[in-house]
Design an enzyme around this catalytic site. Sequence first.
Site, PDB file in Angstrom:
ATOM      1  CG  ASP A  37     -15.131   4.317  -8.028  1.00  0.00           C
ATOM      2  OD1 ASP A  37     -15.683   3.318  -7.552  1.00  0.00           O
ATOM      3  OD2 ASP A  37     -14.297   4.992  -7.396  1.00  0.00           O
ATOM      4  CG  ASP A  63     -13.603  -4.733 -11.316  1.00  0.00           C
ATOM      5  OD1 ASP A  63     -12.520  -4.463 -10.773  1.00  0.00           O
ATOM      6  OD2 ASP A  63     -14.245  -5.766 -11.073  1.00  0.00           O
ATOM      7  CB  VAL A  64      -8.719  -1.385 -11.426  1.00  0.00           C
ATOM      8  CG1 VAL A  64      -9.057   0.086 -11.530  1.00  0.00           C
ATOM      9  CG2 VAL A  64      -8.781  -1.887  -9.984  1.00  0.00           C
ATOM     10  CG  ASN A  90      -6.933   6.659  -6.087  1.00  0.00           C
ATOM     11  OD1 ASN A  90      -6.306   6.951  -5.064  1.00  0.00           O
ATOM     12  ND2 ASN A  90      -8.263   6.543  -6.086  1.00  0.00           N
ATOM     13  CE1 TYR A 156      -4.414  -0.807   0.952  1.00  0.00           C
ATOM     14  CE2 TYR A 156      -2.606  -0.440   2.488  1.00  0.00           C
ATOM     15  CZ  TYR A 156      -3.540   0.056   1.594  1.00  0.00           C
ATOM     16  OH  TYR A 156      -3.594   1.400   1.346  1.00  0.00           O
ATOM     17  CE  LYS A 160      -2.544   0.284  -1.824  1.00  0.00           C
ATOM     18  NZ  LYS A 160      -3.021   1.093  -2.957  1.00  0.00           N
ATOM     19  CB  ILE A 189      -5.328  10.071   3.495  1.00  0.00           C
ATOM     20  CG1 ILE A 189      -3.835   9.972   3.128  1.00  0.00           C
ATOM     21  CG2 ILE A 189      -5.957  11.316   2.867  1.00  0.00           C
ATOM     22  CD1 ILE A 189      -2.938  11.070   3.644  1.00  0.00           C
ATOM     23  CB  THR A 191     -10.413   8.728   2.270  1.00  0.00           C
ATOM     24  OG1 THR A 191      -9.960   7.401   2.592  1.00  0.00           O
ATOM     25  CG2 THR A 191      -9.238   9.596   1.870  1.00  0.00           C
TER      26      THR A 191
HETATM   27  P1  NAD Z   1     -11.778   5.318  -0.758  1.00  0.00           P
HETATM   28  O1  NAD Z   1     -12.429   4.089  -0.233  1.00  0.00           O
HETATM   29  O2  NAD Z   1     -12.334   6.636  -0.380  1.00  0.00           O
HETATM   30  O3  NAD Z   1     -11.685   5.257  -2.349  1.00  0.00           O
HETATM   31  C1  NAD Z   1     -11.345   4.097  -3.038  1.00  0.00           C
HETATM   32  C2  NAD Z   1     -12.159   4.052  -4.311  1.00  0.00           C
HETATM   33  O4  NAD Z   1     -11.725   2.902  -5.053  1.00  0.00           O
HETATM   34  C3  NAD Z   1     -13.657   3.885  -4.061  1.00  0.00           C
HETATM   35  O5  NAD Z   1     -14.381   4.867  -4.778  1.00  0.00           O
HETATM   36  C4  NAD Z   1     -13.951   2.491  -4.569  1.00  0.00           C
HETATM   37  O6  NAD Z   1     -15.258   2.348  -5.136  1.00  0.00           O
HETATM   38  C5  NAD Z   1     -12.870   2.309  -5.619  1.00  0.00           C
HETATM   39  N1  NAD Z   1     -12.623   0.902  -5.916  1.00  0.00           N
HETATM   40  C6  NAD Z   1     -12.474  -0.135  -5.067  1.00  0.00           C
HETATM   41  N2  NAD Z   1     -12.302  -1.286  -5.741  1.00  0.00           N
HETATM   42  C7  NAD Z   1     -12.328  -0.955  -7.063  1.00  0.00           C
HETATM   43  C8  NAD Z   1     -12.201  -1.680  -8.261  1.00  0.00           C
HETATM   44  N3  NAD Z   1     -12.029  -3.022  -8.248  1.00  0.00           N
HETATM   45  N4  NAD Z   1     -12.245  -1.023  -9.433  1.00  0.00           N
HETATM   46  C9  NAD Z   1     -12.424   0.323  -9.471  1.00  0.00           C
HETATM   47  N5  NAD Z   1     -12.579   1.064  -8.367  1.00  0.00           N
HETATM   48  C10 NAD Z   1     -12.521   0.438  -7.178  1.00  0.00           C
HETATM   49  O7  NAD Z   1     -10.255   5.194  -0.302  1.00  0.00           O
HETATM   50  P2  NAD Z   1      -9.001   6.187  -0.438  1.00  0.00           P
HETATM   51  O8  NAD Z   1      -8.462   6.354   0.907  1.00  0.00           O
HETATM   52  O9  NAD Z   1      -9.345   7.374  -1.251  1.00  0.00           O
HETATM   53  O10 NAD Z   1      -7.990   5.240  -1.231  1.00  0.00           O
HETATM   54  C11 NAD Z   1      -7.454   5.560  -2.498  1.00  0.00           C
HETATM   55  C12 NAD Z   1      -6.108   4.872  -2.642  1.00  0.00           C
HETATM   56  O11 NAD Z   1      -5.205   5.383  -1.675  1.00  0.00           O
HETATM   57  C13 NAD Z   1      -6.155   3.357  -2.404  1.00  0.00           C
HETATM   58  O12 NAD Z   1      -5.309   2.709  -3.320  1.00  0.00           O
HETATM   59  C14 NAD Z   1      -5.614   3.221  -1.004  1.00  0.00           C
HETATM   60  O13 NAD Z   1      -5.038   1.961  -0.770  1.00  0.00           O
HETATM   61  C15 NAD Z   1      -4.583   4.330  -0.993  1.00  0.00           C
HETATM   62  N6  NAD Z   1      -4.189   4.753   0.340  1.00  0.00           N
HETATM   63  C16 NAD Z   1      -5.090   5.298   1.187  1.00  0.00           C
HETATM   64  C17 NAD Z   1      -4.676   5.682   2.448  1.00  0.00           C
HETATM   65  C18 NAD Z   1      -5.614   6.291   3.461  1.00  0.00           C
HETATM   66  O14 NAD Z   1      -5.253   6.396   4.639  1.00  0.00           O
HETATM   67  N7  NAD Z   1      -6.800   6.730   3.086  1.00  0.00           N
HETATM   68  C19 NAD Z   1      -3.347   5.494   2.841  1.00  0.00           C
HETATM   69  C20 NAD Z   1      -2.467   4.942   1.936  1.00  0.00           C
HETATM   70  C21 NAD Z   1      -2.891   4.573   0.682  1.00  0.00           C
END
Ligand code: NAD
Length: 250
Positions: A37, A63-64, A90, A156, A160, A189, A191
Amino acid sequence: MQRLEDRVALVTGAASGIGEATAHRLAAEGATVFVTDLQDDLGEKVVASIRDEGGTAEYAHLDVASEAGWQEVMERVRAEQGRLDILVNNAGMGDMSPIEDTSLADWERTIAVDQTGVFLGMKAAAALLKASGHGSVINISSIFGTVGGFGTTPAYHAAKGAVRLLTKNTALHWAREGVRVNSIHPGFIETPILTTVKGTEFEQVMTSWTPMSRLGRPEEIAAGVAYLASDDASYVTGSELYIDGGYTAR
Ligand code: NAD
């Protein structure tokens, strides 16, 4: 059940939310997990908590959107473990505005993380995954990678949606090389990504648009990741797993 014993996994964005739950689940199923992360302190805490539960995990800053970062982390995985079996792309972030108000800089940053980050990850991990014999890539897309949602957050959705097809394209390319590639499409979700809408009218909109009438839990996505990562999904590649409380069934 230790479905992932002797496997090595790397999860991006694993300091929080879905990535954190996924790192815990893969470790609980026996994998050695690289938690990666940008948020180093939180990532180290996830590692400590996995170890407290008896699992095996390491933290790496990644950093991805950085190709050099990916090369560095893959060199470390190769040096320390000599293998990589599971890659979970992720990490993600969202833009917030409708198209007229989205700056080019915001567009490019979201595409860099949510879309290019997945490309860079699969490219950097290709050699190790092909050598695994059980290679599995799980790309976290979204319901918004397949439908237009609320008509906002254009970068976004674009990113996606691209992840959905990049997954299928790479799945075909690696189909005979022992590497399966699938996407997961979470619904809403609970989060930190949803912190700003928690308790607002928008949260009610999300639950009312979801047939099961509730937000999902990160662990419900992690369970899908563990399935796709395991040999239980040995004939599954190029597919889309929707874990969305029925959102896309309407
Ligand atoms: P979150 O914000 O809790 O976690 C995302 C993590 O990604 C964080 O720890 C952040 O520091 C890290 N991050 C951000 N930019 C980064 C980078 N450049 N390099 C490395 N790490 C980085 O969010 P989440 O809800 O757990 O999301 C996880 C994945 O699920 C994401 O791809 C999100 O788009 C997807 N998603 C989430 C939901 C939802 O409702 N929560 C719905 C659909 C998809």
